[in-house]
Design a protein around this motif. Sequence first.
Motif, PDB file in Angstrom:
ATOM      1  N   MET A 177       0.711  -1.147   0.401  1.00 26.05           N
ATOM      2  CA  MET A 177      -0.214   0.080   0.289  1.00 26.05           C
ATOM      3  C   MET A 177       0.849   1.068   0.157  1.00 26.05           C
ATOM      4  O   MET A 177       0.771   2.433  -0.203  1.00 26.05           O
ATOM      5  CB  MET A 177      -0.843   0.205   1.135  1.00 26.05           C
ATOM      6  N   ILE A 178       1.757   1.520   0.976  1.00 24.51           N
ATOM      7  CA  ILE A 178       2.821   2.256   1.026  1.00 24.51           C
ATOM      8  C   ILE A 178       3.371   2.166  -0.424  1.00 24.51           C
ATOM      9  O   ILE A 178       3.211   3.946  -0.967  1.00 24.51           O
ATOM     10  CB  ILE A 178       3.715   2.266   1.882  1.00 24.51           C
ATOM     11  N   SER A 179       4.072   1.409  -0.921  1.00 27.81           N
ATOM     12  CA  SER A 179       4.575   1.769  -2.681  1.00 27.81           C
ATOM     13  C   SER A 179       3.808   1.896  -3.625  1.00 27.81           C
ATOM     14  O   SER A 179       3.917   3.232  -4.274  1.00 27.81           O
ATOM     15  CB  SER A 179       4.892   0.398  -2.445  1.00 27.81           C
ATOM     16  N   GLY A 180       2.433   1.262  -3.577  1.00 24.69           N
ATOM     17  CA  GLY A 180       1.171   1.944  -4.381  1.00 24.69           C
ATOM     18  C   GLY A 180       0.973   3.698  -4.223  1.00 24.69           C
ATOM     19  O   GLY A 180       1.002   4.216  -5.231  1.00 24.69           O
ATOM     20  N   ILE A 181       1.351   4.268  -3.021  1.00 22.84           N
ATOM     21  CA  ILE A 181       1.143   5.645  -2.962  1.00 22.84           C
ATOM     22  C   ILE A 181       2.050   6.540  -2.925  1.00 22.84           C
ATOM     23  O   ILE A 181       1.583   7.522  -3.683  1.00 22.84           O
ATOM     24  CB  ILE A 181       0.911   6.387  -1.546  1.00 22.84           C
ATOM     25  N   VAL A 182       3.352   5.654  -3.442  1.00 22.18           N
ATOM     26  CA  VAL A 182       4.910   6.563  -3.312  1.00 22.18           C
ATOM     27  C   VAL A 182       4.457   6.979  -4.537  1.00 22.18           C
ATOM     28  O   VAL A 182       4.459   7.796  -5.502  1.00 22.18           O
ATOM     29  CB  VAL A 182       5.276   5.909  -3.076  1.00 22.18           C
ATOM     30  N   LEU A 183       3.746   5.435  -5.255  1.00 17.52           N
ATOM     31  CA  LEU A 183       4.012   5.295  -7.242  1.00 17.52           C
ATOM     32  C   LEU A 183       2.959   6.342  -7.507  1.00 17.52           C
ATOM     33  O   LEU A 183       2.818   7.088  -8.510  1.00 17.52           O
ATOM     34  CB  LEU A 183       3.438   4.143  -7.657  1.00 17.52           C
ATOM     35  N   TRP A 185       1.732   9.102  -5.828  1.00 17.29           N
ATOM     36  CA  TRP A 185       2.107  10.847  -5.741  1.00 17.29           C
ATOM     37  C   TRP A 185       1.887  11.672  -6.936  1.00 17.29           C
ATOM     38  O   TRP A 185       2.817  11.357  -7.527  1.00 17.29           O
ATOM     39  CB  TRP A 185       3.089  11.076  -4.316  1.00 17.29           C
ATOM     40  N   PRO A 186       1.701  12.865  -6.951  1.00 17.24           N
ATOM     41  CA  PRO A 186       1.428  13.841  -8.029  1.00 17.24           C
ATOM     42  C   PRO A 186       2.002  14.776  -7.761  1.00 17.24           C
ATOM     43  O   PRO A 186       2.798  14.579  -7.258  1.00 17.24           O
ATOM     44  CB  PRO A 186      -0.302  14.071  -8.376  1.00 17.24           C
ATOM     45  N   ARG A 187       2.355  15.221  -9.368  1.00 18.66           N
ATOM     46  CA  ARG A 187       3.070  16.024  -9.586  1.00 18.66           C
ATOM     47  C   ARG A 187       2.518  17.557  -9.264  1.00 18.66           C
ATOM     48  O   ARG A 187       1.045  17.734  -8.630  1.00 18.66           O
ATOM     49  CB  ARG A 187       4.159  16.566 -10.823  1.00 18.66           C
ATOM     50  N   SER A 188       3.035  18.305  -8.854  1.00 25.86           N
ATOM     51  CA  SER A 188       3.109  19.612  -8.306  1.00 25.86           C
ATOM     52  C   SER A 188       1.698  20.361  -9.651  1.00 25.86           C
ATOM     53  O   SER A 188       1.839  20.216 -10.993  1.00 25.86           O
ATOM     54  CB  SER A 188       3.865  20.547  -8.306  1.00 25.86           C
ATOM     55  N   GLY A 189       0.306  20.335  -9.367  1.00 27.25           N
ATOM     56  CA  GLY A 189      -0.600  21.237  -9.830  1.00 27.25           C
ATOM     57  C   GLY A 189      -0.958  19.810 -11.312  1.00 27.25           C
ATOM     58  O   GLY A 189      -2.039  20.038 -11.463  1.00 27.25           O
ATOM     59  N   LYS A 190      -1.217  18.279 -10.356  1.00 31.77           N
ATOM     60  CA  LYS A 190      -1.191  17.440 -11.442  1.00 31.77           C
ATOM     61  C   LYS A 190      -2.533  16.603  -9.873  1.00 31.77           C
ATOM     62  O   LYS A 190      -2.769  15.498 -10.526  1.00 31.77           O
ATOM     63  CB  LYS A 190      -0.671  16.433 -11.528  1.00 31.77           C
ATOM     64  N   LEU A 191      -2.898  17.142  -8.835  1.00 32.28           N
ATOM     65  CA  LEU A 191      -3.888  16.260  -7.663  1.00 32.28           C
ATOM     66  C   LEU A 191      -5.034  16.061  -8.665  1.00 32.28           C
ATOM     67  O   LEU A 191      -5.239  14.854  -7.804  1.00 32.28           O
ATOM     68  CB  LEU A 191      -3.561  17.055  -6.557  1.00 32.28           C
ATOM     69  N   LYS A 192      -5.255  17.099  -9.173  1.00 33.86           N
ATOM     70  CA  LYS A 192      -7.073  17.005  -9.401  1.00 33.86           C
ATOM     71  C   LYS A 192      -6.620  15.533 -10.525  1.00 33.86           C
ATOM     72  O   LYS A 192      -8.061  14.578 -10.336  1.00 33.86           O
ATOM     73  CB  LYS A 192      -7.408  18.060 -10.596  1.00 33.86           C
ATOM     74  N   VAL A 213      -7.772   5.088  -8.298  1.00 38.61           N
ATOM     75  CA  VAL A 213      -9.135   5.986  -7.300  1.00 38.61           C
ATOM     76  C   VAL A 213      -9.092   4.790  -5.928  1.00 38.61           C
ATOM     77  O   VAL A 213     -10.024   5.217  -5.095  1.00 38.61           O
ATOM     78  CB  VAL A 213      -9.969   5.975  -8.119  1.00 38.61           C
ATOM     79  N   PHE A 214      -9.573   3.698  -6.811  1.00 33.71           N
ATOM     80  CA  PHE A 214      -9.446   2.676  -5.092  1.00 33.71           C
ATOM     81  C   PHE A 214      -8.810   1.827  -4.435  1.00 33.71           C
ATOM     82  O   PHE A 214      -9.158   2.039  -3.647  1.00 33.71           O
ATOM     83  CB  PHE A 214      -9.919   0.808  -5.946  1.00 33.71           C
ATOM     84  N   GLY A 215      -7.798   2.938  -5.072  1.00 33.13           N
ATOM     85  CA  GLY A 215      -6.451   3.043  -4.162  1.00 33.13           C
ATOM     86  C   GLY A 215      -6.104   2.982  -3.171  1.00 33.13           C
ATOM     87  O   GLY A 215      -5.958   3.945  -1.908  1.00 33.13           O
ATOM     88  N   ILE A 216      -6.329   4.699  -3.611  1.00 28.50           N
ATOM     89  CA  ILE A 216      -6.196   6.073  -2.617  1.00 28.50           C
ATOM     90  C   ILE A 216      -7.208   6.369  -1.972  1.00 28.50           C
ATOM     91  O   ILE A 216      -6.529   6.846  -0.776  1.00 28.50           O
ATOM     92  CB  ILE A 216      -5.691   6.791  -4.333  1.00 28.50           C
ATOM     93  N   TYR A 217      -8.465   6.591  -2.153  1.00 26.54           N
ATOM     94  CA  TYR A 217      -9.777   7.570  -1.543  1.00 26.54           C
ATOM     95  C   TYR A 217      -9.547   6.836  -0.025  1.00 26.54           C
ATOM     96  O   TYR A 217     -10.084   7.158   0.650  1.00 26.54           O
ATOM     97  CB  TYR A 217     -10.730   7.244  -1.911  1.00 26.54           C
ATOM     98  N   PRO A 218      -9.418   5.271  -0.605  1.00 28.90           N
ATOM     99  CA  PRO A 218      -9.584   4.562   1.081  1.00 28.90           C
ATOM    100  C   PRO A 218      -8.696   4.348   1.648  1.00 28.90           C
ATOM    101  O   PRO A 218      -8.412   3.358   2.659  1.00 28.90           O
ATOM    102  CB  PRO A 218     -10.436   2.792   0.407  1.00 28.90           C
TER     103      PRO A 218
END
Length: 397
Positions: A177-183, A185-192, A213-218
Amino acid sequence: MKNSVVSYPSFKSGRKIWLQAHLYLGLFAGALLVLISLTGSLIVFGGQIDTWLNVELMRVDRPSENMPVKALSVILKAAEFVLPETGMIREVKFPRHPDAVFSILYHIPPSPDSYQIFVNPYTAEILGQRLWGAFDWCCSWHGPLMAMIYRFHDSFWLGKIGAMATGVIGVLMLISMISGIVLWWPRSGKLKAALAVKPKSSSERLTYDLHKVFGIYPAVVLLMLLFTGAYLSFHGSFPKQVNTLVGLLSSITIAPDFSNHTSHVDQDPISMDKVLEIANSVIPDGKIDFILLNNTGNGIVKVFKHGPDELMESITRRMVAIDLKSGEVLYTNYGNNNTAGDIFDEWQLSLHSGEAFGLIGQVIVFTMGIVPLVLYITGVLRWSQKLKVKRLITKKI
Protein backbone atom coordinates in the motif's frame (compact mmCIF):
# COMPACT_ATOMS: atom_id res chain seq x y z
CA MET A 1 43.37 16.36 -7.50
CA LYS A 2 40.06 15.61 -9.23
CA ASN A 3 36.81 16.27 -7.45
CA SER A 4 35.12 13.00 -6.47
CA VAL A 5 31.54 12.61 -7.68
CA VAL A 6 29.07 10.78 -5.48
CA SER A 7 26.26 9.22 -7.49
CA TYR A 8 22.86 8.74 -5.96
CA PRO A 9 20.09 6.49 -7.26
CA SER A 10 17.95 8.42 -9.69
CA PHE A 11 14.25 8.97 -9.09
CA LYS A 12 13.60 6.67 -12.03
CA SER A 13 15.55 3.77 -10.51
CA GLY A 14 13.92 4.40 -7.12
CA ARG A 15 10.51 4.33 -8.75
CA LYS A 16 11.37 1.03 -10.39
CA ILE A 17 12.12 -0.51 -6.99
CA TRP A 18 8.78 0.71 -5.61
CA LEU A 19 7.02 -0.60 -8.72
CA GLN A 20 8.57 -4.06 -8.35
CA ALA A 21 7.65 -4.19 -4.66
CA HIS A 22 4.09 -3.08 -5.42
CA LEU A 23 3.74 -5.59 -8.25
CA TYR A 24 5.02 -8.77 -6.63
CA LEU A 25 3.60 -8.14 -3.18
CA GLY A 26 0.24 -7.33 -4.75
CA LEU A 27 0.23 -10.40 -7.00
CA PHE A 28 1.04 -12.96 -4.31
CA ALA A 29 0.13 -11.55 -0.88
CA GLY A 30 -2.73 -9.62 -2.49
CA ALA A 31 -4.49 -12.81 -3.58
CA LEU A 32 -4.63 -14.01 0.03
CA LEU A 33 -5.65 -10.56 1.24
CA VAL A 34 -8.71 -10.74 -1.02
CA LEU A 35 -9.88 -13.86 0.86
CA ILE A 36 -9.10 -12.28 4.23
CA SER A 37 -10.94 -9.05 3.41
CA LEU A 38 -14.07 -10.70 1.97
CA THR A 39 -14.47 -12.92 5.03
CA GLY A 40 -13.69 -9.89 7.20
CA SER A 41 -16.68 -8.07 5.75
CA LEU A 42 -18.99 -10.85 6.86
CA ILE A 43 -17.45 -10.94 10.33
CA VAL A 44 -18.31 -7.27 10.93
CA PHE A 45 -21.94 -8.37 11.31
CA GLY A 46 -21.11 -11.98 12.13
CA GLY A 47 -23.12 -12.12 15.34
CA GLN A 48 -26.26 -10.81 13.66
CA ILE A 49 -25.82 -13.19 10.70
CA ASP A 50 -25.30 -16.18 13.00
CA THR A 51 -28.45 -15.31 14.94
CA TRP A 52 -30.45 -14.82 11.74
CA LEU A 53 -29.35 -18.24 10.49
CA ASN A 54 -30.18 -19.90 13.83
CA VAL A 55 -33.21 -18.04 15.14
CA GLU A 56 -34.74 -21.15 16.72
CA LEU A 57 -31.62 -21.61 18.88
CA MET A 58 -30.64 -18.04 19.68
CA ARG A 59 -33.84 -16.02 20.01
CA VAL A 60 -36.83 -16.26 22.37
CA ASP A 61 -39.98 -14.27 23.01
CA ARG A 62 -40.00 -12.69 26.44
CA PRO A 63 -43.21 -13.86 28.19
CA SER A 64 -43.80 -10.43 29.74
CA GLU A 65 -41.90 -7.21 30.24
CA ASN A 66 -41.34 -7.87 33.95
CA MET A 67 -40.45 -11.54 33.58
CA PRO A 68 -37.11 -12.10 35.40
CA VAL A 69 -34.26 -14.20 34.10
CA LYS A 70 -33.81 -17.52 35.90
CA ALA A 71 -30.98 -17.87 38.41
CA LEU A 72 -27.71 -19.11 36.97
CA SER A 73 -27.90 -22.27 39.12
CA VAL A 74 -31.24 -23.14 37.48
CA ILE A 75 -29.83 -22.53 33.99
CA LEU A 76 -26.80 -24.73 34.69
CA LYS A 77 -28.93 -27.48 36.21
CA ALA A 78 -31.04 -27.55 33.03
CA ALA A 79 -27.91 -27.74 30.87
CA GLU A 80 -26.54 -30.65 32.90
CA PHE A 81 -29.44 -32.84 31.71
CA VAL A 82 -28.08 -32.78 28.15
CA LEU A 83 -24.40 -32.47 29.04
CA PRO A 84 -22.48 -35.68 28.13
CA GLU A 85 -21.12 -37.66 31.06
CA THR A 86 -17.53 -36.55 30.41
CA GLY A 87 -18.46 -33.07 29.21
CA MET A 88 -16.85 -30.10 30.96
CA ILE A 89 -18.36 -26.61 30.86
CA ARG A 90 -15.85 -23.95 29.82
CA GLU A 91 -17.94 -20.82 29.45
CA VAL A 92 -21.39 -19.46 30.23
CA LYS A 93 -22.40 -16.57 28.01
CA PHE A 94 -25.26 -14.42 29.31
CA PRO A 95 -28.03 -12.97 27.10
CA ARG A 96 -27.17 -9.45 25.98
CA HIS A 97 -30.72 -8.51 24.99
CA PRO A 98 -34.21 -9.37 26.29
CA ASP A 99 -34.80 -11.78 23.38
CA ALA A 100 -31.35 -13.44 23.58
CA VAL A 101 -30.47 -16.74 25.29
CA PHE A 102 -27.86 -18.32 27.53
CA SER A 103 -25.09 -20.03 25.57
CA ILE A 104 -23.12 -22.68 27.46
CA LEU A 105 -19.88 -23.86 25.90
CA TYR A 106 -18.48 -27.28 26.81
CA HIS A 107 -15.89 -29.75 25.56
CA ILE A 108 -15.34 -33.49 25.88
CA PRO A 109 -11.66 -34.25 26.65
CA PRO A 110 -9.31 -35.04 25.02
CA SER A 111 -10.87 -33.56 21.86
CA PRO A 112 -10.27 -29.81 21.39
CA ASP A 113 -13.74 -29.49 19.83
CA SER A 114 -16.34 -27.46 21.71
CA TYR A 115 -20.14 -27.59 21.73
CA GLN A 116 -22.84 -25.08 22.63
CA ILE A 117 -26.04 -25.58 24.60
CA PHE A 118 -28.72 -22.88 24.26
CA VAL A 119 -31.07 -22.27 27.19
CA ASN A 120 -34.18 -20.08 27.40
CA PRO A 121 -33.36 -17.50 30.12
CA TYR A 122 -37.00 -17.21 31.29
CA THR A 123 -38.06 -20.86 31.38
CA ALA A 124 -34.71 -22.74 31.53
CA GLU A 125 -35.91 -24.79 28.53
CA ILE A 126 -33.17 -26.38 26.44
CA LEU A 127 -33.54 -24.95 22.92
CA GLY A 128 -30.90 -27.20 21.38
CA GLN A 129 -27.18 -27.58 20.96
CA ARG A 130 -24.58 -27.59 18.21
CA LEU A 131 -20.96 -28.32 17.42
CA TRP A 132 -18.86 -25.16 17.76
CA GLY A 133 -15.43 -26.42 16.73
CA ALA A 134 -12.13 -24.93 17.87
CA PHE A 135 -9.30 -22.67 16.74
CA ASP A 136 -6.92 -25.64 16.36
CA TRP A 137 -6.13 -26.61 12.75
CA CYS A 138 -7.88 -29.95 13.24
CA CYS A 139 -11.21 -28.41 14.13
CA SER A 140 -11.34 -24.93 12.57
CA TRP A 141 -13.11 -26.05 9.41
CA HIS A 142 -16.27 -27.40 11.03
CA GLY A 143 -18.99 -25.91 13.19
CA PRO A 144 -21.41 -23.02 12.54
CA LEU A 145 -20.94 -21.14 9.26
CA MET A 146 -19.92 -17.83 10.85
CA ALA A 147 -17.48 -19.51 13.24
CA MET A 148 -15.77 -21.23 10.30
CA ILE A 149 -15.64 -17.95 8.37
CA TYR A 150 -14.10 -16.19 11.37
CA ARG A 151 -11.44 -18.88 11.80
CA PHE A 152 -10.62 -18.77 8.10
CA HIS A 153 -10.26 -14.98 8.28
CA ASP A 154 -8.07 -15.32 11.33
CA SER A 155 -5.86 -18.26 10.36
CA PHE A 156 -6.93 -19.98 7.10
CA TRP A 157 -8.04 -22.90 9.34
CA LEU A 158 -4.41 -23.54 10.22
CA GLY A 159 -4.39 -22.57 13.90
CA LYS A 160 -1.41 -20.62 15.22
CA ILE A 161 0.64 -21.14 12.05
CA GLY A 162 -2.17 -19.62 9.98
CA ALA A 163 -2.55 -16.73 12.42
CA MET A 164 1.15 -15.92 11.98
CA ALA A 165 0.69 -16.12 8.20
CA THR A 166 -2.15 -13.58 8.26
CA GLY A 167 0.05 -11.26 10.29
CA VAL A 168 2.86 -11.54 7.74
CA ILE A 169 0.40 -10.90 4.90
CA GLY A 170 -0.81 -7.79 6.73
CA VAL A 171 2.74 -6.44 6.99
CA LEU A 172 3.54 -7.25 3.34
CA MET A 173 0.37 -5.55 2.14
CA LEU A 174 1.16 -2.52 4.29
CA ILE A 175 4.41 -2.23 2.32
CA SER A 176 2.48 -2.75 -0.93
CA MET A 177 0.00 0.00 0.00
CA ILE A 178 2.79 2.42 0.89
CA SER A 179 4.57 1.65 -2.38
CA GLY A 180 1.30 2.28 -4.24
CA ILE A 181 0.93 5.68 -2.58
CA VAL A 182 4.55 6.54 -3.49
CA LEU A 183 3.91 5.55 -7.12
CA TRP A 184 0.64 7.49 -7.21
CA TRP A 185 2.00 10.68 -5.61
CA PRO A 186 1.28 13.43 -8.15
CA ARG A 187 3.59 16.20 -9.25
CA SER A 188 2.72 19.81 -8.48
CA GLY A 189 -0.51 20.87 -10.18
CA LYS A 190 -1.51 17.30 -11.10
CA LEU A 191 -3.50 16.43 -7.96
CA LYS A 192 -6.93 16.82 -9.56
CA ALA A 193 -6.06 14.47 -12.41
CA ALA A 194 -4.53 11.98 -9.99
CA LEU A 195 -7.82 11.77 -8.09
CA ALA A 196 -10.11 11.32 -11.09
CA VAL A 197 -11.12 8.73 -13.66
CA LYS A 198 -10.54 10.12 -17.15
CA PRO A 199 -13.82 10.11 -19.12
CA LYS A 200 -14.05 8.37 -22.51
CA SER A 201 -10.63 6.80 -22.08
CA SER A 202 -9.22 3.54 -23.42
CA SER A 203 -9.72 0.29 -21.53
CA GLU A 204 -6.07 0.42 -20.49
CA ARG A 205 -6.43 3.93 -19.06
CA LEU A 206 -9.75 3.04 -17.39
CA THR A 207 -8.12 0.04 -15.69
CA TYR A 208 -5.27 2.23 -14.45
CA ASP A 209 -7.61 4.96 -13.18
CA LEU A 210 -9.86 2.48 -11.36
CA HIS A 211 -6.85 0.88 -9.68
CA LYS A 212 -5.62 4.32 -8.72
CA VAL A 213 -8.83 5.73 -7.22
CA PHE A 214 -9.83 2.49 -5.46
CA GLY A 215 -6.42 2.52 -3.84
CA ILE A 216 -6.05 6.17 -2.88
CA TYR A 217 -9.51 7.20 -1.64
CA PRO A 218 -9.83 4.46 1.01
CA ALA A 219 -6.05 4.40 1.68
CA VAL A 220 -6.27 5.66 5.27
CA VAL A 221 -8.89 3.08 6.21
CA LEU A 222 -7.05 0.28 4.40
CA LEU A 223 -3.75 1.14 6.11
CA MET A 224 -5.53 1.16 9.47
CA LEU A 225 -7.16 -2.23 8.81
CA LEU A 226 -3.88 -3.77 7.65
CA PHE A 227 -1.99 -2.48 10.69
CA THR A 228 -4.63 -3.52 13.23
CA GLY A 229 -5.07 -6.89 11.53
CA ALA A 230 -1.33 -7.59 11.63
CA TYR A 231 -1.15 -6.44 15.27
CA LEU A 232 -4.02 -8.70 16.34
CA SER A 233 -2.55 -11.70 14.49
CA PHE A 234 0.90 -11.30 16.02
CA HIS A 235 -0.55 -10.53 19.46
CA GLY A 236 -2.56 -13.74 19.33
CA SER A 237 0.51 -15.77 18.31
CA PHE A 238 3.19 -14.00 20.38
CA PRO A 239 1.41 -12.12 23.21
CA LYS A 240 4.45 -11.79 25.46
CA GLN A 241 6.70 -10.49 22.69
CA VAL A 242 4.11 -8.01 21.41
CA ASN A 243 3.35 -6.79 24.94
CA THR A 244 7.08 -6.32 25.51
CA LEU A 245 7.36 -4.34 22.27
CA VAL A 246 4.42 -2.09 23.17
CA GLY A 247 5.83 -1.86 26.69
CA LEU A 248 8.87 -0.01 25.33
CA LEU A 249 6.51 2.98 25.06
CA SER A 250 3.92 2.14 27.70
CA SER A 251 3.22 -0.95 29.77
CA ILE A 252 0.21 -3.22 29.21
CA THR A 253 -1.63 -4.50 32.28
CA ILE A 254 -1.45 -8.30 32.38
CA ALA A 255 -3.79 -10.37 34.58
CA PRO A 256 -2.03 -12.84 36.91
CA ASP A 257 -1.57 -16.44 35.83
CA PHE A 258 -3.67 -18.66 38.09
CA SER A 259 -2.65 -21.98 36.50
CA ASN A 260 -0.75 -23.03 39.63
CA HIS A 261 -3.27 -21.71 42.14
CA THR A 262 -4.29 -23.99 45.00
CA SER A 263 -7.16 -23.08 47.31
CA HIS A 264 -6.24 -22.90 50.99
CA VAL A 265 -9.78 -23.92 51.98
CA ASP A 266 -10.86 -27.57 52.00
CA GLN A 267 -14.62 -27.40 51.44
CA ASP A 268 -17.26 -27.80 48.75
CA PRO A 269 -17.31 -25.11 46.05
CA ILE A 270 -19.62 -22.16 46.57
CA SER A 271 -22.67 -21.92 44.29
CA MET A 272 -22.52 -20.07 40.98
CA ASP A 273 -25.21 -17.74 42.27
CA LYS A 274 -22.86 -16.81 45.11
CA VAL A 275 -20.08 -16.26 42.55
CA LEU A 276 -22.29 -13.72 40.74
CA GLU A 277 -23.14 -12.03 44.04
CA ILE A 278 -19.44 -11.60 44.84
CA ALA A 279 -18.66 -10.38 41.31
CA ASN A 280 -21.44 -7.78 41.44
CA SER A 281 -20.20 -6.51 44.80
CA VAL A 282 -16.69 -6.06 43.38
CA ILE A 283 -17.86 -4.57 40.06
CA PRO A 284 -21.15 -2.83 40.91
CA ASP A 285 -21.92 -1.32 37.50
CA GLY A 286 -22.35 -2.89 34.08
CA LYS A 287 -23.88 -6.22 33.03
CA ILE A 288 -22.45 -9.70 33.36
CA ASP A 289 -21.35 -10.81 29.92
CA PHE A 290 -19.82 -14.24 30.45
CA ILE A 291 -18.15 -16.54 32.96
CA LEU A 292 -15.04 -18.64 32.33
CA LEU A 293 -14.67 -21.86 34.27
CA ASN A 294 -11.21 -23.29 34.75
CA ASN A 295 -11.20 -27.00 33.98
CA THR A 296 -7.67 -27.72 35.25
CA GLY A 297 -8.84 -28.41 38.77
CA ASN A 298 -7.45 -25.29 40.43
CA GLY A 299 -10.90 -23.97 41.32
CA ILE A 300 -10.82 -20.55 39.66
CA VAL A 301 -13.77 -18.86 38.00
CA LYS A 302 -13.52 -15.57 36.10
CA VAL A 303 -16.52 -13.28 35.74
CA PHE A 304 -16.53 -10.65 32.97
CA LYS A 305 -18.82 -7.62 33.00
CA HIS A 306 -19.51 -5.18 30.20
CA GLY A 307 -19.43 -1.55 31.25
CA PRO A 308 -21.15 1.42 29.60
CA ASP A 309 -17.78 3.03 28.83
CA GLU A 310 -16.33 0.10 26.86
CA LEU A 311 -15.68 0.53 23.15
CA MET A 312 -17.03 -2.77 21.86
CA GLU A 313 -20.06 -4.83 22.72
CA SER A 314 -18.17 -7.93 21.61
CA ILE A 315 -15.16 -7.32 23.89
CA THR A 316 -15.47 -7.19 27.67
CA ARG A 317 -12.55 -5.92 29.75
CA ARG A 318 -13.85 -5.80 33.35
CA MET A 319 -12.94 -9.02 35.14
CA VAL A 320 -12.90 -10.50 38.62
CA ALA A 321 -11.20 -13.83 39.47
CA ILE A 322 -12.73 -15.77 42.37
CA ASP A 323 -11.61 -18.85 44.30
CA LEU A 324 -14.53 -21.29 44.01
CA LYS A 325 -13.94 -22.88 47.40
CA SER A 326 -13.26 -19.89 49.62
CA GLY A 327 -15.11 -17.20 47.65
CA GLU A 328 -11.97 -15.08 47.92
CA VAL A 329 -11.45 -12.40 45.27
CA LEU A 330 -8.03 -13.15 43.84
CA TYR A 331 -7.86 -10.35 41.27
CA THR A 332 -9.90 -7.65 39.60
CA ASN A 333 -8.95 -5.02 37.06
CA TYR A 334 -11.96 -2.88 38.01
CA GLY A 335 -10.89 0.58 39.09
CA ASN A 336 -7.41 0.22 37.62
CA ASN A 337 -6.12 3.22 35.72
CA ASN A 338 -5.56 2.13 32.13
CA THR A 339 -2.08 2.85 30.83
CA ALA A 340 -1.49 4.26 27.34
CA GLY A 341 -0.48 0.70 26.36
CA ASP A 342 -3.83 -0.66 27.62
CA ILE A 343 -5.74 1.95 25.63
CA PHE A 344 -3.66 1.28 22.51
CA ASP A 345 -4.24 -2.47 22.80
CA GLU A 346 -7.99 -2.08 23.40
CA TRP A 347 -8.43 0.17 20.37
CA GLN A 348 -6.87 -2.31 17.91
CA LEU A 349 -9.85 -4.68 17.69
CA SER A 350 -12.43 -1.91 17.95
CA LEU A 351 -10.76 -0.11 15.02
CA HIS A 352 -10.36 -3.32 13.03
CA SER A 353 -14.06 -4.16 13.38
CA GLY A 354 -15.26 -0.56 13.01
CA GLU A 355 -17.09 -0.71 16.35
CA ALA A 356 -15.02 2.20 17.66
CA PHE A 357 -17.18 4.48 15.46
CA GLY A 358 -20.50 2.72 15.93
CA LEU A 359 -22.71 1.49 13.12
CA ILE A 360 -21.19 3.96 10.62
CA GLY A 361 -17.73 2.57 11.34
CA GLN A 362 -18.96 -1.00 10.92
CA VAL A 363 -20.59 -0.18 7.58
CA ILE A 364 -17.37 1.46 6.36
CA VAL A 365 -15.29 -1.59 7.34
CA PHE A 366 -17.92 -3.87 5.77
CA THR A 367 -17.67 -2.04 2.43
CA MET A 368 -13.87 -2.06 2.59
CA GLY A 369 -13.98 -5.83 2.14
CA ILE A 370 -14.63 -5.48 -1.59
CA VAL A 371 -11.82 -2.95 -2.19
CA PRO A 372 -8.88 -5.44 -2.22
CA LEU A 373 -10.79 -7.56 -4.76
CA VAL A 374 -11.20 -4.56 -7.09
CA LEU A 375 -7.57 -3.59 -6.59
CA TYR A 376 -6.42 -7.14 -7.30
CA ILE A 377 -8.49 -7.50 -10.49
CA THR A 378 -7.47 -4.10 -11.86
CA GLY A 379 -3.86 -4.70 -10.80
CA VAL A 380 -3.68 -8.05 -12.62
CA LEU A 381 -5.33 -6.51 -15.69
CA ARG A 382 -2.86 -3.62 -15.64
CA TRP A 383 0.06 -6.05 -15.31
CA SER A 384 -1.18 -8.20 -18.21
CA GLN A 385 -1.63 -5.08 -20.37
CA LYS A 386 1.98 -4.07 -19.72
CA LEU A 387 3.18 -7.60 -20.53
CA LYS A 388 1.30 -7.46 -23.85
CA VAL A 389 2.99 -4.17 -24.75
CA LYS A 390 6.43 -5.59 -23.87
CA ARG A 391 5.84 -8.63 -26.08
CA LEU A 392 4.81 -6.43 -29.01
CA ILE A 393 7.94 -4.29 -28.61
CA THR A 394 10.11 -7.44 -28.40
CA LYS A 395 8.59 -8.84 -31.61
CA LYS A 396 9.24 -5.60 -33.49
CA ILE A 397 12.87 -5.64 -32.39
